[in-house]
Design an enzyme around this catalytic site. Structure first.
Site: not given
Length: 421
Positions: A176, A316, A327, A345, A350, A409
């Site tokens: 991502c 993110h 985060e 998002k 996403h 990931f």
């Protein structure tokens, strides 16, 4: 490390380098085209979404798709058939970005133009289709186009072919964070002198039963089936996962000397880039956020700026329990409480490997318009999240520096520092 002394040596930092962003191209569930997408995210317009028959029986039966763009109409049916959907969206975004930059591929020095596009999964829909053909009808029914259409470099290849680019063309796949890493790579290519122009960003279209079933098993996606429009709620107490989306976000970056020589209009600058690895887990971020912190501090140092200079963060912000808390805690630790933080998002979904490209493009527009898009669906802010999240409505502000953070990931972290033109 020196074999003779066993001592580690840190390379002296490079002088700050600001790549000029001269073009933006967006194809998203919030709108196709930079103007439409910007309107969608700043107005907090959540795409219409409902149950998808292809996801029947899954805990999550919805996703965000691009509905106002017909690739066959834009590209032509023959060209469309030579690309998986993620590559089609990339070509459409690239054309817009190049036109927005005022560039003409017919006359540019194509050997000095590069392409770097990130994607997490590449042509997954076509791969799934061909697997079904093999299982149901045998090997003779498998298309010879499987390799060129399903590989991750399909978007970079298709954009290079469409624009006639002869400089370096690269694909980035860091889950991502792919789109953000692609733009950081473009920044490095311009700084090194390898190119004068680079078209960079991310593209993804993986709204398939296989991928969403896997995300359900991982408990990464929202199962708010009774109200899917409110399912994606970054930083909210009741968040339960993200909504998968598709799209492409590409920007044109130029060496500042090249942009200046041709009198280009500069929207913003990419002034710093940092990347890191968590080395913690295949799927979970470092619980202390140390990896993404390293990427952010590296990007700030690369830009020659301090945390106090940052006025806005496009986070993110996936709407998952652990990511948002990790985060946000990291952002407070590094940047303090001043920057205005958002996650877009909830309006785009996403988009996995495309997220960094789309969200960097939106950050460019935020700098240009001095407006921070809202984090919609933030009804009950998580009290453990100690940052100033812009909720519900866009907020005007005066800021010269913005940050884009991405986590992927496998522990792939990336951060970009963008500055006002």
């Amino acid at each position: 490390m020196s074999a003779a002394t066993g001592r580690s040596y840190r390379r002296a930092p490079l002088a700050p380098f600001a790549a000029a962003v001269t073009g933006v191209g967006l194809v998203t569930a919030a709108g196709t085209g930079a103007d439409a997408a910007w309107h969608g995210v700043t107005e907090g317009l959540v795409p219409a979404v409902g149950p998808r028959p292809e996801l029947d029986g899954l805990p999550c039966d919805f996703f965000y798709s691009v509905t106002d763009c017909d690739p066959a109409a834009v590209l032509g049916v023959a060209a469309q058939r030579l690309m998986d959907r993620f590559a089609q969206l990339a070509v459409i975004a690239a054309r817009e970005a190049v036109a927005d930059a005022g560039l003409d591929p017919a006359v540019w020095d194509s050997g000095r133009v590069g392409v770097v596009i990130g994607s997490a999964h590449g042509g997954l829909p076509f791969y799934d289709e061909q697997h079904a053909a093999l299982a149901g009808r045998g090997p003779r029914r498998v298309s010879p186009k499987l390799a060129p259409l399903s590989v991750v470099n399909g978007a970079a290849s298709s954009v290079s072919l469409d624009l006639g680019v002869h400089g370096p063309s690269q694909a980035v796949s860091t889950a991502c964070s792919s789109g953000t890493v692609a733009i950081g790579t473009a920044h490095q290519m311009l700084r090194s002198g390898a190119c004068d122009i680079v078209v960079a960003g991310g593209a993804e279209s993986t709204c398939t039963r296989l991928l969403i079933a896997s995300a359900c098993s991982l408990k990464a996606v929202s199962t708010r089936r009774e109200d899917p429009a409110s399912a994606c709620r970054p930083f909210d107490t009741h968040r339960d996962g993200f909504v998968v989306g598709e799209g492409a976000g590409l920007i044109v970056l130029e060496h500042p000397d090249h942009a200046r020589a041709r009198g280009a209009t500069v929207r913003a600058h990419v002034s710093g880039y940092g990347a890191s690895s968590d080395a913690h887990s295949a799927v979970a971020p470092d619980p202390d956020g140390l990896g993404v912190e390293r990427a952010l501090r590296t990007a700030l140092a690369d830009a020659g700026l301090s945390p106090a200079d940052v006025g806005h963060v496009n986070a993110h912000g996936t709407s998952t329990l652990s990511n948002d808390l990790i985060e946000a805690t990291m952002l407070r630790r590094v940047l303090g409480e001043s920057p205005l933080v958002t996650s877009t998002k909830a309006m785009t979904g996403h988009t996995l490997g495309a997220a960094g490209g789309i969200e960097t493009a939106l950050t460019v527009l935020a700098l240009q318009h001095q407006l921070v898009p809202p984090t919609v669906n933030l009804d009950a802010p998580d009290p453990r999240i100690p940052i100033d999240v812009v909720a519900k409505e866009a907020r005007g502000a005066s800021f010269d520096c913005a940050v884009k953070t991405s986590l992927g990931f496998g522990g792939h972290n990336a951060a970009l520092v963008l500055t006002r033109a």
